[in-house]
Structures are given as structure tokens and as C-alpha cells.
Design a protein around this motif. Structure first.
Motif, short mmCIF file in Angstrom:
data_model
loop_
_atom_site.label_atom_id
_atom_site.label_comp_id
_atom_site.label_asym_id
_atom_site.label_seq_id
_atom_site.Cartn_x
_atom_site.Cartn_y
_atom_site.Cartn_z
N TYR A 96 0.85 -1.20 0.00
CA TYR A 96 0.00 0.00 0.00
C TYR A 96 0.88 1.26 0.00
O TYR A 96 0.68 2.18 -0.79
CB TYR A 96 -0.91 -0.05 1.23
N ASP A 97 1.89 1.30 0.90
CA ASP A 97 2.80 2.45 0.97
C ASP A 97 3.50 2.67 -0.38
O ASP A 97 3.61 3.79 -0.86
CB ASP A 97 3.93 2.22 2.00
N ASN A 100 0.96 3.79 -3.10
CA ASN A 100 0.39 5.10 -2.84
C ASN A 100 1.33 6.25 -3.16
O ASN A 100 0.92 7.39 -3.28
CB ASN A 100 -0.11 5.22 -1.41
N LYS A 101 2.62 5.92 -3.34
CA LYS A 101 3.55 6.96 -3.78
C LYS A 101 3.15 7.45 -5.17
O LYS A 101 3.45 8.57 -5.57
CB LYS A 101 4.98 6.41 -3.82
N ASN A 104 -1.46 8.67 -4.65
CA ASN A 104 -1.98 9.69 -3.72
C ASN A 104 -3.27 9.26 -3.02
O ASN A 104 -4.32 9.88 -3.22
CB ASN A 104 -2.24 11.02 -4.45
N ASP A 105 -3.18 8.21 -2.25
CA ASP A 105 -4.30 7.78 -1.40
C ASP A 105 -5.50 7.18 -2.15
O ASP A 105 -6.57 7.06 -1.57
CB ASP A 105 -4.78 8.93 -0.49
N LYS A 106 -5.31 6.81 -3.42
CA LYS A 106 -6.43 6.17 -4.13
C LYS A 106 -6.42 4.64 -3.94
O LYS A 106 -7.28 3.93 -4.45
CB LYS A 106 -6.34 6.48 -5.63
N CYS A 107 -5.40 4.13 -3.24
CA CYS A 107 -5.28 2.67 -3.05
C CYS A 107 -5.99 2.23 -1.77
O CYS A 107 -6.08 3.00 -0.82
CB CYS A 107 -3.83 2.27 -2.87
N TYR A 108 -6.42 0.99 -1.78
CA TYR A 108 -7.02 0.38 -0.58
C TYR A 108 -6.43 -1.00 -0.38
O TYR A 108 -5.99 -1.64 -1.34
CB TYR A 108 -8.53 0.22 -0.76
N VAL A 117 -7.04 -0.39 -6.56
CA VAL A 117 -7.11 1.02 -6.94
C VAL A 117 -8.56 1.21 -7.40
O VAL A 117 -8.99 0.51 -8.33
CB VAL A 117 -6.14 1.36 -8.09
N ASN A 204 -7.19 1.96 6.08
CA ASN A 204 -7.02 1.90 4.63
C ASN A 204 -7.71 0.70 4.00
O ASN A 204 -7.42 0.32 2.87
CB ASN A 204 -5.52 1.90 4.30
#
Ligand code: BTN
Length: 254
Positions: A96-97, A100-101, A104-108, A117, A204
Motif C-alpha cells: 500500500y505504501d 500510494n507513492k 496519492n491515497d487512491k489505493c485500498y 485502486v 485503509n
């Protein structure tokens, strides 16, 4: 085996790149049964897997040379067998980390340990643990990330970095980022931050606290995810009652 220049202590310090293999998880298993175990953090990376394995005995299909298909060997003997789902949280949070790079926070994190995504899967994780007494002995962490592949046949619930972001990615650079993220989350757990990781995992989690449809025993049922217990079972509130589900007992309707 190749020595690497990744800025890590152990994850990815030894990397073996294979042109073709049945499954990188199987290859690591073979190494474990043959001689002395590989170094902690060893990564096996394949250009092509011809029998890639997914969860529940499913196959993992991945176009040759386009995606990341890797397995990492970790000594996990500080993890009690009853807490082995902590390792799933470590790996899910690490991927996830890493992703998400770019997103921008669209991943779960989709329970138990897929990465999504939007409502499409971009990564699958297959963790195989060996247990010794009450503790884990070691673990093979298999990770498949869809990177530069853009055609996935009829399955409309799969995506890749290239599909989403309309550009190609360097697989070695992505592997480096992944190794850094995996080591960071692994060391966090080792230092005792499991409660914090549990919180981040839930924060998340795909469809956490959102009423949505599930398939339970071939019936469509509306419920709301309220948590995950120590054994990794999903807690779902259905008609005001909290129920626990094992992995094979419930699936998401996407
Ligand atoms: C799943 O979502 O079902 C898990 C998929 C895991 C795929 C990876 S690719 C690298 C490693 N080798 C395998 O055979 N499987 C894992």
C-alpha cells in the motif's frame, strides 16, 4: 545471486533474477528444502512465471516481462503463530505504501491482503509460513504487482500502474521502493508496533464501515465491515449483528 545497492539492511540485499520459473514461491521453497536457507530478506524475481500461484489454489496470470512477480524470504520467528495475520498486515501496508507513492491515497487494502485502486485489483499477495512450536519459523512472501500490462482479457476488475497512470514504469525502481517499504513495515512490527499497524490496516481497508454487498453462501447480503480480529477473520455487521468470516466464507460484490 546478485548483491544489490538498495538502501536497505536486508530486504533485497540479495536478489536472484530468473528468466523463467514455475512460481517464485515454489522456487524459494525448493531453496529451503535443498541446502542452507537463503539469507534473511532474499528476493527472487521472475521475468516469467508459467505456473504462478494465487490464494485458495487459484492461478496467478502475469504477462512475461511486464509485471513484478517476486518472493521474499523472511525469518519471522518473533511472530507467535496465533498472531500470524500480523504479517499479512505488514505486507499489505508495505505494498500500500509503495503504490500510494504513485496514487496519492487512491489505493485500498482489500481484506485479507489484496491491493485495489478504485474497485480494481492491482496486486495480490501470497504468504506461506512455516511454523515451529508456537511461533513462525520463516515466511515466503509472494507479491504480484500489475505494472506495465494493460490487457487483462475479459476481467474488468484488474488494473495496473500503466493502465491507471498512462505511462510505463521501471520494474527495478519499483522493486527498490517495494523492498524499502517492506523492510520498514517489517521492522515496525518487530519493534512492537502491531497495534498501530492494525489501526493503519483498518484505516485503509476497502469498504471499511461502508454498507455494501457481499456474497455469503451464494446469497447476496448487505453488511458493513467493522473490523478484523487477531486471527484475521473479517467482522461484518449484518442486520445489527456482528458476524465473523473466514477467508473462504465471504466474497465482495464489486
Ligand atoms: C492472489 O491474489 O491470489 C495472490 C497472488 C500472488 C502472486 C504472486 S506472484 C509472485 C509469487 N509467486 C507466485 O506463484 N505467487 C506469488
Amino acid at each position: 545471486m546478485q548483491n544489490n545497492t538498495f538502501p536497505t539492511l536486508f530486504v533485497g540485499q540479495n536478489i536472484e533474477k530468473l528468466a523463467e520459473v514455475d512460481s517464485t514461491n515454489n522456487y524459494l521453497k525448493l531453496l529451503l528444502s535443498n541446502c542452507e536457507p537463503p539469507a534473511h530478506g532474499t528476493v527472487i524475481m521472475a521475468v516469467k512465471q508459467y505456473a504462478g500461484r494465487g490464494q485458495h489454489g487459484n492461478e496467478w496470470l502475469s504477462a512475461a516481462g511486464k509485471n513484478l512477480t517476486i518472493s521474499c524470504y523472511l525469518k519471522t520467528d518473533f511472530i507467535h503463530a496465533l498472531n500470524q495475520f500480523n504479517l499479512n498486515k505488514v505486507v499489505s501496508l508495505a505494498v500500500y505504501d509503495c503504490l500510494n507513492k504513485f496514487f496519492n491515497d487512491k489505493c485500498y487494502i482489500k481484506w485479507p491482503n489484496d491491493i485495489y485502486v478504485g474497485n480494481k485489483k492491482i496486486c495480490g499477495i501470497l504468504i506461506e509460513n512455516r511454523i515451529q512450536g508456537q511461533y513462525l519459523k520463516d515466511s515466503i512472501i509472494g507479491i504480484g504487482i500489475n505494472v506495465n500490462q494493460v490487457f487483462f482479457g475479459d476481467n474488468h476488475h484488474i488494473t495496473s500502474l500503466a493502465t491507471e497512470l498512462k505511462r510505463q514504469f521501471d520494474l527495478n525502481e519499483l522493486l527498490k521502493t517495494l523492498c524499502i517499504c517492506l523492510e520498514k513495515r517489517f521492522l515496525e512490527l518487530k519493534k512492537g508496533f502491531s497495534n498501530e499497524q492494525h489501526k493503519m490496516y483498518l484505516e485503509n481497508l476497502f469498504r471499511y464501515r461502508v454498507t455494501s454487498a457481499f456474497n455469503i453462501q451464494n446469497t447476496l447480503i448487505n453488511g458493513k465491515i467493522t473490523g478484523v480480529d487477531d486471527a484475521g477473520r473479517l467482522k461484518v455487521e449484518i442486520n445489527g449483528q456482528e458476524k465473523l468470516f473466514e477467508m473462504k466464507e465471504i466474497s465482495f460484490i464489486l
